[in-house]
Design a protein around this motif. Structure first.
Motif, mmCIF file in Angstrom:
data_model
loop_
_atom_site.group_PDB
_atom_site.id
_atom_site.type_symbol
_atom_site.label_atom_id
_atom_site.label_comp_id
_atom_site.label_asym_id
_atom_site.label_seq_id
_atom_site.Cartn_x
_atom_site.Cartn_y
_atom_site.Cartn_z
ATOM 1 N N LEU A 1 0.741 -1.278 -0.080
ATOM 2 C CA LEU A 1 0.076 0.026 -0.057
ATOM 3 C C LEU A 1 0.745 1.286 -0.056
ATOM 4 C CD1 LEU A 1 -2.731 -1.294 2.441
ATOM 5 C CD2 LEU A 1 -3.073 -0.532 0.009
ATOM 6 N N SER A 2 2.148 1.119 0.573
ATOM 7 C CA SER A 2 2.989 2.332 0.420
ATOM 8 C C SER A 2 3.456 2.609 -0.855
ATOM 9 C CB SER A 2 3.923 2.263 1.622
ATOM 10 O OG SER A 2 5.007 1.143 0.952
ATOM 11 N N GLN A 3 3.144 1.887 -1.786
ATOM 12 C CA GLN A 3 3.933 2.059 -3.293
ATOM 13 C C GLN A 3 2.854 2.894 -4.123
ATOM 14 O OE1 GLN A 3 7.202 1.219 -3.192
ATOM 15 N NE2 GLN A 3 6.868 0.303 -1.216
ATOM 16 N N ASN A 4 3.385 3.473 -4.823
ATOM 17 C CA ASN A 4 2.364 4.411 -5.773
ATOM 18 C C ASN A 4 2.094 3.657 -7.408
ATOM 19 O OD1 ASN A 4 2.054 6.470 -3.970
ATOM 20 N ND2 ASN A 4 3.920 7.742 -4.538
ATOM 21 N N ASN A 5 2.930 2.706 -7.514
ATOM 22 C CA ASN A 5 3.047 2.025 -8.833
ATOM 23 C C ASN A 5 2.086 0.824 -8.933
ATOM 24 O OD1 ASN A 5 5.042 0.836 -7.215
ATOM 25 N ND2 ASN A 5 6.353 0.582 -9.122
ATOM 26 N N TYR A 6 1.534 0.325 -7.873
ATOM 27 C CA TYR A 6 0.709 -0.972 -7.748
ATOM 28 C C TYR A 6 -0.662 -0.685 -7.599
ATOM 29 C CZ TYR A 6 5.425 -3.081 -7.233
ATOM 30 O OH TYR A 6 6.626 -3.651 -7.355
ATOM 31 N N LYS A 7 -1.734 -1.736 -7.843
ATOM 32 C CA LYS A 7 -3.203 -1.713 -7.738
ATOM 33 C C LYS A 7 -3.199 -2.756 -6.683
ATOM 34 C CE LYS A 7 -4.882 -0.077 -11.871
ATOM 35 N NZ LYS A 7 -6.019 -0.231 -13.030
ATOM 36 N N VAL A 8 -3.251 -2.365 -5.391
ATOM 37 C CA VAL A 8 -3.173 -3.411 -4.257
ATOM 38 C C VAL A 8 -4.538 -4.290 -4.359
ATOM 39 C CG1 VAL A 8 -2.668 -3.828 -1.927
ATOM 40 C CG2 VAL A 8 -1.497 -2.443 -3.281
ATOM 41 N N LYS A 9 -4.605 -5.471 -4.448
ATOM 42 C CA LYS A 9 -5.901 -6.206 -4.164
ATOM 43 C C LYS A 9 -5.735 -7.248 -3.286
ATOM 44 C CE LYS A 9 -7.429 -5.181 -8.752
ATOM 45 N NZ LYS A 9 -7.974 -5.628 -10.311
ATOM 46 N N TYR A 10 -6.886 -7.824 -2.540
ATOM 47 C CA TYR A 10 -6.721 -8.694 -1.485
ATOM 48 C C TYR A 10 -7.404 -10.045 -1.815
ATOM 49 C CZ TYR A 10 -4.767 -5.253 1.272
ATOM 50 O OH TYR A 10 -4.065 -4.151 1.985
ATOM 51 N N ILE A 11 -6.639 -11.073 -1.621
ATOM 52 C CA ILE A 11 -7.355 -12.435 -2.251
ATOM 53 C C ILE A 11 -7.397 -13.531 -0.804
ATOM 54 C CG2 ILE A 11 -5.021 -13.409 -2.774
ATOM 55 C CD1 ILE A 11 -6.463 -14.714 -4.825
ATOM 56 N N ASP A 12 -8.541 -14.098 -0.607
ATOM 57 C CA ASP A 12 -8.689 -14.963 0.263
ATOM 58 C C ASP A 12 -8.328 -16.557 -0.130
ATOM 59 O OD1 ASP A 12 -9.345 -16.966 2.327
ATOM 60 O OD2 ASP A 12 -10.830 -15.636 3.312
ATOM 61 N N TYR A 13 -7.056 -17.238 -0.022
ATOM 62 C CA TYR A 13 -6.948 -18.258 -0.759
ATOM 63 C C TYR A 13 -7.804 -19.695 -0.290
ATOM 64 C CZ TYR A 13 -2.794 -16.124 -2.506
ATOM 65 O OH TYR A 13 -2.092 -15.138 -3.321
ATOM 66 N N ASN A 14 -8.333 -19.269 0.773
ATOM 67 C CA ASN A 14 -9.406 -20.416 1.484
ATOM 68 C C ASN A 14 -10.710 -20.180 0.885
ATOM 69 O OD1 ASN A 14 -7.449 -21.275 3.242
ATOM 70 N ND2 ASN A 14 -7.716 -19.671 4.852
ATOM 71 N N LYS A 15 -10.933 -19.092 0.141
ATOM 72 C CA LYS A 15 -12.383 -18.911 -0.218
ATOM 73 C C LYS A 15 -12.570 -18.549 -1.990
ATOM 74 C CE LYS A 15 -14.248 -17.415 4.210
ATOM 75 N NZ LYS A 15 -14.737 -16.161 5.156
ATOM 76 N N ASP A 16 -11.632 -17.668 -2.122
ATOM 77 C CA ASP A 16 -11.657 -17.239 -3.469
ATOM 78 C C ASP A 16 -11.106 -18.164 -4.469
ATOM 79 O OD1 ASP A 16 -12.737 -14.769 -2.636
ATOM 80 O OD2 ASP A 16 -10.588 -13.841 -2.425
ATOM 81 N N ASP A 17 -11.729 -18.289 -5.650
ATOM 82 C CA ASP A 17 -11.073 -19.094 -6.732
ATOM 83 C C ASP A 17 -10.030 -18.419 -7.389
ATOM 84 O OD1 ASP A 17 -10.510 -20.933 -8.994
ATOM 85 O OD2 ASP A 17 -12.431 -20.836 -9.757
ATOM 86 N N TYR A 18 -8.611 -18.571 -7.000
ATOM 87 C CA TYR A 18 -7.591 -17.871 -7.517
ATOM 88 C C TYR A 18 -7.286 -18.196 -8.864
ATOM 89 C CZ TYR A 18 -5.331 -21.714 -5.214
ATOM 90 O OH TYR A 18 -5.106 -23.187 -4.803
ATOM 91 N N SER A 19 -7.776 -19.242 -9.414
ATOM 92 C CA SER A 19 -7.722 -19.521 -10.768
ATOM 93 C C SER A 19 -8.148 -18.643 -11.804
ATOM 94 C CB SER A 19 -7.976 -20.970 -11.104
ATOM 95 O OG SER A 19 -9.527 -21.029 -11.035
ATOM 96 N N THR A 20 -9.125 -17.964 -11.319
ATOM 97 C CA THR A 20 -9.975 -17.049 -11.862
ATOM 98 C C THR A 20 -9.731 -15.555 -11.468
ATOM 99 O OG1 THR A 20 -12.029 -17.145 -10.545
ATOM 100 C CG2 THR A 20 -11.996 -18.713 -12.557
ATOM 101 N N VAL A 21 -9.261 -15.391 -10.363
ATOM 102 C CA VAL A 21 -8.907 -14.122 -9.650
ATOM 103 C C VAL A 21 -7.786 -13.579 -10.045
ATOM 104 C CG1 VAL A 21 -8.327 -12.745 -7.582
ATOM 105 C CG2 VAL A 21 -10.231 -14.438 -7.489
ATOM 106 N N ILE A 22 -6.958 -14.286 -10.398
ATOM 107 C CA ILE A 22 -5.483 -14.040 -11.088
ATOM 108 C C ILE A 22 -5.651 -13.859 -12.543
ATOM 109 C CG2 ILE A 22 -2.985 -14.755 -11.165
ATOM 110 C CD1 ILE A 22 -3.419 -15.979 -8.363
ATOM 111 N N ASN A 23 -5.521 -12.878 -12.941
ATOM 112 C CA ASN A 23 -5.591 -12.463 -14.588
ATOM 113 C C ASN A 23 -4.339 -12.169 -15.206
ATOM 114 O OD1 ASN A 23 -5.844 -9.891 -13.829
ATOM 115 N ND2 ASN A 23 -7.891 -9.989 -13.483
ATOM 116 N N ASP A 24 -4.562 -11.578 -16.334
ATOM 117 C CA ASP A 24 -3.523 -10.941 -17.224
ATOM 118 C C ASP A 24 -2.878 -9.551 -16.778
ATOM 119 O OD1 ASP A 24 -3.412 -12.978 -18.967
ATOM 120 O OD2 ASP A 24 -4.620 -12.032 -20.220
ATOM 121 N N GLU A 25 -3.985 -8.880 -15.738
ATOM 122 C CA GLU A 25 -3.249 -7.600 -14.959
ATOM 123 C C GLU A 25 -2.537 -7.776 -13.928
ATOM 124 O OE1 GLU A 25 -6.763 -4.972 -14.454
ATOM 125 O OE2 GLU A 25 -7.116 -4.806 -16.701
ATOM 126 N N THR A 26 -2.365 -9.355 -13.323
ATOM 127 C CA THR A 26 -1.597 -9.578 -12.288
ATOM 128 C C THR A 26 0.097 -9.418 -12.325
ATOM 129 O OG1 THR A 26 -3.499 -11.267 -11.338
ATOM 130 C CG2 THR A 26 -0.977 -11.363 -10.491
#
Length: 368
Positions: free
Chosen positions: A116-141
């Motif tokens: 969050l202290s950086q200005n060049n990232y878009k910070v997003k949050y993921i819950d590996y126990n609940k979210d389907d990271y196979s679809t959450v992680i995309n070409d903008e990752t």
């Protein structure tokens, strides 16, 4: 592994106390104490012994590399995981359309703080126990951070799947192994990890103030660290403050003078872990983990950790009210557990026994 009684004699505190706090600070091994005293003796008698001090820190670097199946040239000596992730986050240059920095909700807070202290990232949050990271992680990752073992409840992340889906999208993976190094086997080459960091004070039997950063060799020389220092240069003893000439490999992420006394502790502690063998430790801790889960269930305690010992590390977290007060009351009874938020963590190491756990759980139940 040696006879348990002989093992326990190597940790003097176990004569008087039950220490089950390896998720926070492991017990002091007498060899680690001797190494710390060795540093103090060289300081006291020699005034300084830079050659020996540097040699010991370099030995610790090599031993950590061996622990995770890396090359010494892929390891930087840093002060903490906060230092490590700061060094990496400030050195990378995300491009337009590929700026997403995924922080796990299971990450230790410092990861989010740095992102969050950086200005060049878009910070997003993921819950590996609940979210389907196979679809959450995309070409903008751009970057995905994942804790190998959760500091909160000891859950083990599925690194293989996280890394697989991140690499499919040409993203980087940062692994926080602070809670896993020394208790769970790690092979950075087999897993194809880009960056990994771990400190010494938990399951690696050391003290705070020194940590190690792994940077895959194919990546290291492409980066220009923005957090650096004289030890990060190709020739520190050129004393050239007018030019930056980074060292080869991950050593470019070394910064200032190493924390020498911490290096002495780390060198000795890593000898102990490598001598016992992480795979042996992992097997023993799964046995203790199963015992802890069973005994806590028998006593109707509210378990916040996975109930399958193969899905968790040593740490079994118990939901309690006023966790810090409970920790303090247990300490008065010579039982050392570790509170975090709304849980008390029972975190044995290879030197602990089922009796240690039984005594601790019995005392915990009485208090809550």
């Amino acid at each position: 592994m040696k006879d348990m009684q002989l093992v326990r004699e190597e940790f003097p505190i176990l004569k008087d106390k039950i220490q089950l706090s390896s998720c926070s600070q492991s017990a002091l091994h007498h060899n680690v104490k001797e190494s710390i005293n060795k540093y103090i003796n060289t300081w006291e008698k020699d005034g300084m012994n830079w050659g020996l001090w540097m040699e010991v820190c370099e030995n610790a670097r090599m031993k950590f590399a061996k622990l995770i199946n890396a090359k010494p040239s892929e390891i930087a000596i840093v002060s903490s995981v906060s230092h490590a992730i700061s060094s990496i986050a400030t050195s990378l240059n995300p491009e337009e359309g590929k700026k997403d920095f995924w922080v796990s909700k299971e990450d230790f807070p410092c990861i989010g703080h740095v992102a969050l202290s950086q200005n060049n990232y878009k910070v997003k949050y993921i819950d590996y126990n609940k979210d389907d990271y196979s679809t959450v992680i995309n070409d903008e990752t751009f970057m995905v951070s994942v804790p190998h073992v959760s500091f909160y409840n000891g859950a083990i992340s599925n690194l293989e799947n996280v890394i697989h889906h991140t690499k499919k999208r040409d993203g980087y993976v940062f692994v926080d192994a602070y809670q896993s190094a020394g208790q769970v086997d790690i092979d950075v080459k087999k897993l194809d990890i880009d960056f990994l960091a771990a400190g010494m004070q938990k399951y690696l039997l050391g003290i705070p103030g020194i940590a190690f950063l792994y940077v895959k060799e194919e990546i290291a020389d492409t980066l220009s660290p923005r957090i650096t220092g004289w030890f990060g240069q190709e020739n520190p003893f050129a004393f050239d403050g007018e030019n930056v000439n980074y060292a080869q490999g991950a050593r470019r992420f070394d910064t200032g003078t190493f924390p020498m006394i911490n290096g002495f502790a780390a060198d000795s502690a890593l000898d102990i872990i490598l001598g016992v063998g992480v795979k042996n430790i992992e097997k023993r801790l799964q046995e203790l983990s199963q015992f802890t889960l069973n005994y806590c269930r028998d006593n109707s305690l509210n378990i916040a950790s996975p109930l399958d010992p193969t899905l968790k590390g040593s740490n079994t977290a118990i939901k309690v009210e006023d966790a810090n007060k409970i920790e303090a009351k247990l300490k008065e009874r010579n039982i050392l557990l570790s509170a975090r938020a709304d849980v008390i963590r029972i975190a044995p190491h290879f030197y602990n026994t089922e009796d240690d756990i039984k005594i601790a759980v019995d005392a915990l139940k009485k208090l809550i």
